[in-house]
Scaffold this motif. Sequence first.
Motif, PDB file in Angstrom:
ATOM      1  N   GLY A 102     -25.904 -22.620  -2.747  1.00 29.81           N
ATOM      2  CA  GLY A 102     -26.322 -23.622  -1.665  1.00 29.81           C
ATOM      3  C   GLY A 102     -27.400 -23.490  -1.756  1.00 29.81           C
ATOM      4  O   GLY A 102     -28.422 -22.441  -2.538  1.00 29.81           O
ATOM      5  N   ARG A 103     -28.107 -24.603  -1.225  1.00 30.50           N
ATOM      6  CA  ARG A 103     -29.761 -24.255  -0.677  1.00 30.50           C
ATOM      7  C   ARG A 103     -30.270 -22.652  -0.182  1.00 30.50           C
ATOM      8  O   ARG A 103     -29.625 -22.349   1.104  1.00 30.50           O
ATOM      9  CB  ARG A 103     -30.053 -25.789  -0.017  1.00 30.50           C
ATOM     10  CG  ARG A 103     -32.187 -25.519   0.270  1.00 30.50           C
ATOM     11  CD  ARG A 103     -31.611 -27.377   0.500  1.00 30.50           C
ATOM     12  NE  ARG A 103     -31.713 -27.888  -0.345  1.00 30.50           N
ATOM     13  CZ  ARG A 103     -32.596 -28.551  -1.563  1.00 30.50           C
ATOM     14  NH1 ARG A 103     -33.117 -28.101  -1.940  1.00 30.50           N
ATOM     15  NH2 ARG A 103     -31.932 -28.975  -2.291  1.00 30.50           N
ATOM     16  N   HIS A 104     -31.483 -22.521  -0.423  1.00 31.70           N
ATOM     17  CA  HIS A 104     -31.816 -21.212  -0.141  1.00 31.70           C
ATOM     18  C   HIS A 104     -33.023 -20.995   0.279  1.00 31.70           C
ATOM     19  O   HIS A 104     -34.291 -21.901  -0.568  1.00 31.70           O
ATOM     20  CB  HIS A 104     -31.382 -19.762  -0.739  1.00 31.70           C
ATOM     21  CG  HIS A 104     -29.769 -19.384  -0.777  1.00 31.70           C
ATOM     22  ND1 HIS A 104     -28.949 -20.064  -1.239  1.00 31.70           N
ATOM     23  CD2 HIS A 104     -29.818 -18.475  -0.040  1.00 31.70           C
ATOM     24  CE1 HIS A 104     -28.000 -19.376  -0.976  1.00 31.70           C
ATOM     25  NE2 HIS A 104     -27.914 -18.501  -0.553  1.00 31.70           N
ATOM     26  N   TRP A 105     -34.130 -20.838   1.558  1.00 34.68           N
ATOM     27  CA  TRP A 105     -35.338 -20.743   1.793  1.00 34.68           C
ATOM     28  C   TRP A 105     -35.749 -19.740   0.754  1.00 34.68           C
ATOM     29  O   TRP A 105     -35.254 -18.986   0.344  1.00 34.68           O
ATOM     30  CB  TRP A 105     -35.713 -20.420   2.995  1.00 34.68           C
ATOM     31  CG  TRP A 105     -35.819 -21.209   3.990  1.00 34.68           C
ATOM     32  CD1 TRP A 105     -34.316 -21.617   5.472  1.00 34.68           C
ATOM     33  CD2 TRP A 105     -35.786 -22.568   4.535  1.00 34.68           C
ATOM     34  NE1 TRP A 105     -34.573 -21.235   6.117  1.00 34.68           N
ATOM     35  CE2 TRP A 105     -35.418 -22.714   5.514  1.00 34.68           C
ATOM     36  CE3 TRP A 105     -36.511 -23.355   3.786  1.00 34.68           C
ATOM     37  CZ2 TRP A 105     -35.821 -24.674   5.938  1.00 34.68           C
ATOM     38  CZ3 TRP A 105     -36.727 -24.870   4.549  1.00 34.68           C
ATOM     39  CH2 TRP A 105     -35.672 -25.193   5.276  1.00 34.68           C
ATOM     40  N   ASP A 181     -25.911 -26.697   4.575  1.00 32.21           N
ATOM     41  CA  ASP A 181     -26.049 -26.993   3.720  1.00 32.21           C
ATOM     42  C   ASP A 181     -25.976 -28.873   4.385  1.00 32.21           C
ATOM     43  O   ASP A 181     -26.445 -29.791   3.622  1.00 32.21           O
ATOM     44  CB  ASP A 181     -24.375 -27.505   3.968  1.00 32.21           C
ATOM     45  CG  ASP A 181     -23.601 -26.398   2.869  1.00 32.21           C
ATOM     46  OD1 ASP A 181     -24.811 -25.530   2.049  1.00 32.21           O
ATOM     47  OD2 ASP A 181     -22.453 -26.051   2.881  1.00 32.21           O
ATOM     48  N   SER A 182     -26.036 -29.505   5.861  1.00 35.82           N
ATOM     49  CA  SER A 182     -26.700 -30.479   6.246  1.00 35.82           C
ATOM     50  C   SER A 182     -27.818 -30.908   6.448  1.00 35.82           C
ATOM     51  O   SER A 182     -28.125 -32.129   6.390  1.00 35.82           O
ATOM     52  CB  SER A 182     -25.871 -30.744   8.077  1.00 35.82           C
ATOM     53  OG  SER A 182     -26.637 -28.929   8.750  1.00 35.82           O
ATOM     54  N   LEU A 183     -28.659 -29.736   6.191  1.00 34.21           N
ATOM     55  CA  LEU A 183     -30.366 -30.040   5.152  1.00 34.21           C
ATOM     56  C   LEU A 183     -30.933 -31.108   5.183  1.00 34.21           C
ATOM     57  O   LEU A 183     -31.548 -31.865   4.932  1.00 34.21           O
ATOM     58  CB  LEU A 183     -30.330 -28.592   5.703  1.00 34.21           C
ATOM     59  CG  LEU A 183     -31.881 -28.455   6.068  1.00 34.21           C
ATOM     60  CD1 LEU A 183     -32.614 -28.832   8.075  1.00 34.21           C
ATOM     61  CD2 LEU A 183     -33.404 -27.418   6.296  1.00 34.21           C
ATOM     62  N   ILE A 184     -29.896 -30.682   3.699  1.00 31.78           N
ATOM     63  CA  ILE A 184     -30.754 -31.726   2.485  1.00 31.78           C
ATOM     64  C   ILE A 184     -29.098 -32.743   2.155  1.00 31.78           C
ATOM     65  O   ILE A 184     -28.315 -32.372   1.391  1.00 31.78           O
ATOM     66  CB  ILE A 184     -31.806 -31.196   1.665  1.00 31.78           C
ATOM     67  CG1 ILE A 184     -32.671 -29.923   1.825  1.00 31.78           C
ATOM     68  CG2 ILE A 184     -31.776 -31.709   0.267  1.00 31.78           C
ATOM     69  CD1 ILE A 184     -34.081 -30.827   2.822  1.00 31.78           C
ATOM     70  N   VAL A 185     -29.275 -34.108   2.652  1.00 30.85           N
ATOM     71  CA  VAL A 185     -28.405 -34.315   2.248  1.00 30.85           C
ATOM     72  C   VAL A 185     -28.899 -34.799   0.762  1.00 30.85           C
ATOM     73  O   VAL A 185     -29.911 -34.502  -0.051  1.00 30.85           O
ATOM     74  CB  VAL A 185     -27.635 -35.856   2.972  1.00 30.85           C
ATOM     75  CG1 VAL A 185     -27.201 -35.431   4.260  1.00 30.85           C
ATOM     76  CG2 VAL A 185     -28.822 -37.079   3.197  1.00 30.85           C
ATOM     77  N   THR A 259     -28.560 -33.020  14.221  1.00 34.90           N
ATOM     78  CA  THR A 259     -28.306 -32.000  15.180  1.00 34.90           C
ATOM     79  C   THR A 259     -29.474 -30.991  15.711  1.00 34.90           C
ATOM     80  O   THR A 259     -30.395 -31.512  14.746  1.00 34.90           O
ATOM     81  CB  THR A 259     -26.982 -30.705  14.896  1.00 34.90           C
ATOM     82  OG1 THR A 259     -28.261 -30.189  13.312  1.00 34.90           O
ATOM     83  CG2 THR A 259     -25.754 -31.617  14.513  1.00 34.90           C
ATOM     84  N   THR A 260     -29.462 -30.304  16.382  1.00 32.34           N
ATOM     85  CA  THR A 260     -30.388 -29.486  16.283  1.00 32.34           C
ATOM     86  C   THR A 260     -31.641 -28.577  15.149  1.00 32.34           C
ATOM     87  O   THR A 260     -32.453 -28.103  14.749  1.00 32.34           O
ATOM     88  CB  THR A 260     -30.678 -28.271  17.851  1.00 32.34           C
ATOM     89  OG1 THR A 260     -29.595 -27.093  16.961  1.00 32.34           O
ATOM     90  CG2 THR A 260     -30.875 -28.748  18.803  1.00 32.34           C
ATOM     91  N   ASP A 261     -30.616 -28.323  14.023  1.00 28.90           N
ATOM     92  CA  ASP A 261     -31.004 -28.023  13.022  1.00 28.90           C
ATOM     93  C   ASP A 261     -31.511 -28.779  11.761  1.00 28.90           C
ATOM     94  O   ASP A 261     -32.649 -28.436  11.376  1.00 28.90           O
ATOM     95  CB  ASP A 261     -30.149 -27.355  12.056  1.00 28.90           C
ATOM     96  CG  ASP A 261     -28.959 -26.835  12.260  1.00 28.90           C
ATOM     97  OD1 ASP A 261     -29.435 -25.465  12.985  1.00 28.90           O
ATOM     98  OD2 ASP A 261     -27.600 -26.264  11.886  1.00 28.90           O
ATOM     99  N   ILE A 262     -31.690 -30.000  12.406  1.00 31.85           N
ATOM    100  CA  ILE A 262     -32.983 -30.885  11.337  1.00 31.85           C
ATOM    101  C   ILE A 262     -34.126 -31.231  12.723  1.00 31.85           C
ATOM    102  O   ILE A 262     -34.893 -30.815  11.529  1.00 31.85           O
ATOM    103  CB  ILE A 262     -32.194 -32.313  11.457  1.00 31.85           C
ATOM    104  CG1 ILE A 262     -30.739 -32.389  11.835  1.00 31.85           C
ATOM    105  CG2 ILE A 262     -33.385 -33.452  11.266  1.00 31.85           C
ATOM    106  CD1 ILE A 262     -30.554 -32.250   9.674  1.00 31.85           C
TER     107      ILE A 262
END
Length: 828
Positions: A102-105, A181-185, A259-262
């Motif tokens: 998945g996505r990684h910084w 995973d929810s950060l970038i749809v 969410t607060t993650d956004i």
Amino acid sequence: MDSGDLRFSIRVVFALCLVCFSVGFDPVDKYYVNCGSSNDVKVGNSIYVADKSASKFLTTPQDILADSNLNSITPSEESLLYRTARIYTGPSKYTFSISQNGRHWIRLYFYPFVYQNYDMRSASFTVFAQKTALVSDFTPKNVTVKEFSVNVMSGDLVIAFSPSSNSFAYINALEVVSVPDSLIVDHASLFNPSGEFNGLVNQALETVARVNMGGPFVSFSNDTLGRTWVSDRSFLLQPNLATNESKISAVKYPQGGPTTDIAPPTVYGTCTMMNSGSDPNSNFNVTWVFSVDPGFQYLIRLHFCDIVSTAANQLVFNVYIDSFLVSPDLELSTKSGGQLATAYYMDFVTTPFDKSKLGLSIGPSPRSAYPGALLNGLEIMKMNNSRGSLAGAAILPTFPGSKKNLGVIVGVSIGVPLALVMIGILFFMHRRRRQERLRHSRTWVPISINGGTTMGSKYSTGTTISVGSNMSYRIPFIAVQEATNNFDESWVIGIGGFGKVYKGILNDGTKVAVKRGNPRSQQGLAEFRTEIEMLSQFRHRHLVSLIGYCDEKNEMILVYEYMENGTLKSHLYGSNLPNLSWKQRLEICIGAARGLHYLHTGDAKAVIHRDVKSANILLDENLMAKVADFGLSKTGPELDQTHVSTAVKGSFGYLDPEYFRRQQLTEKSDVYSFGVVLFEVLCARPVIDPSLPREMVNLAEWAMKWQKKGQLDQIIDPNLVGKIKSDSLRKFGETGEKCLADFGVDRPSMGDVLWNLEYALQLQEATVHNDPEENSTNVIGQLSPQVGDFNHVDASPSVAQFETSSVDDLSGVSMSRVFSQLVKSEGR
């Protein structure tokens, strides 16, 4: 700069850029490396391990650990990360094992200082993540943190450093951390033109700006993902037009929404809004301006939370990106079931930018009772381009396993390009000398066709070519002069290898295209004769018709039917003509395929065009395609032969590589060229463009790379993004891929190509239920039931006999009915 100023600068910049994770989110993968250091460093809740502990991840030709020796600086969490660095003198890479795909910084920390003979202020290098160039020829000047996010789909993430020529690379600290995973749809809205962008999950992203509108700097400790948000004041175009509001405690996160993650409450709870004051007639926009890199698309995330209204439906406003209205009459309470102070965000994807500034504005809507507009937060993320790069042209290096291998790599990397350049120069000089000899020796000579009389003076009858109806094709020179207003230069509509093409009008009002041979052209007598011979014996609605020719006064002039909309090429790029829709492009490809299929099968011997390209596909007033320019055409092989041995001719970029290697011509050479045209139609760019990076210069190679990766949608014409059904694009890409097979025997016939393009069109126009295997020739029976009604036709006549019936045309025959003949072996 004294030690106090340096310490202050490091603290300020680090405070703005440093990211480490707080308690809110626990990443599965987390690597923190304190590069060049023998000691671990704790920053916030994260421990950056000493370089020696991370050396197991590293492959490099030489170990150079640099220490700044800035002992005068009071040690702090911030400064310790920048006191050391690792230097790379050759291609080097870190390989991190990824537990959760998945996505990684990816965060890279840089602070240049001088160590022995290495002045990091002059270092220049490229950094890759997998095969994506993150930065290219990069030279950090001050404390810099670069943040990226990439989607990792395999077990390892490779981060590579490649020094520029005569330079070196370095880094002070490095992070690789999981992202929710929810950060970038996967999808976002497009504008200019409007539509939907799909495929964000697979995009590599670089954070360009992350801004807290109307509020102060937000540190990592107030963000569940450890991000930092800067104030928007420095980006405002006219700060006096804006005012701020803050109600952090009022923020609500809706169920199933952000969410607060956004974004944290400290972002949603502050805003910048119009400073309308007490003037109900206020009419202006609040605008922010950001620096961006031209040539890339950008993901723009807008964060909204109506913390200023006292009732629903009170605030209605417009949102603009780069002067385009992307969200008219936005009323936030309608997005949250009438609730105020509720978090909401919108994602937009831009078209590729051609400038270095991106503007964002909010302003009043005419529907609003009182002028007002607000914005709470903004994120701008650069998206990788069609080459998979975030930083222009860059080539992933070969990584040495030892210092010994480095010398070999350097030698090869220098020697091979040098050898290729020398070969290219010799080839160019040889070709130029040959062209000069041909140019000086070329003269017009009389022409003899089919044993007829030769060209004569203006008083002779000249050569007459007749077809079945005995209609003469010869036109007097004076008639051509009158038709073109004595070859008026303002009537020129094109210039080709043969000469100039003029628009003309005959005495009866018929519009024509007049191609006048240039004595200095590399094309001449043979092409002139071939063009007349071919077009005088073939008539088809998808072949340009020859009206006549003129051979008086040592002229070589061809007169064709006039094609109102010019070349297909001109509608794809290089002009200001309106964009073609996907359906129009498919119909044009189908028309051209019909013309070529007729050439290949419409006579006892196949006719091979040999110069299939977008410039030789012309469009009439209804955008119907017709194949043109038969000067290089050649009759195909005899029945007992597989090919025609002949000198290689054609257009660079479209040329069949097998034909080039073996000088053996077959119909499949046209199929290859047509495959290049298909990708040209899809991508709307030249087939050879030397101005592009090396891997992009040749369209066929570049498109095949993306087709084989299953990501052809990444390189399509931006005007088609979101407008092609995935099944239609897949079938079209598969067809182009088959056409470009290395060996002719593996390529489809033009009949098969035609069938597949017809199917791609049907997939675009309608949903096929219970879709069978697309490679099966039985599909046409399900898509076109009328085929079954044609079974009573006698299968014994050949396709040639069928297509050259009394009308010598297919215009009145359903192509689906023709298909029933083509799928029979005796019809091929």
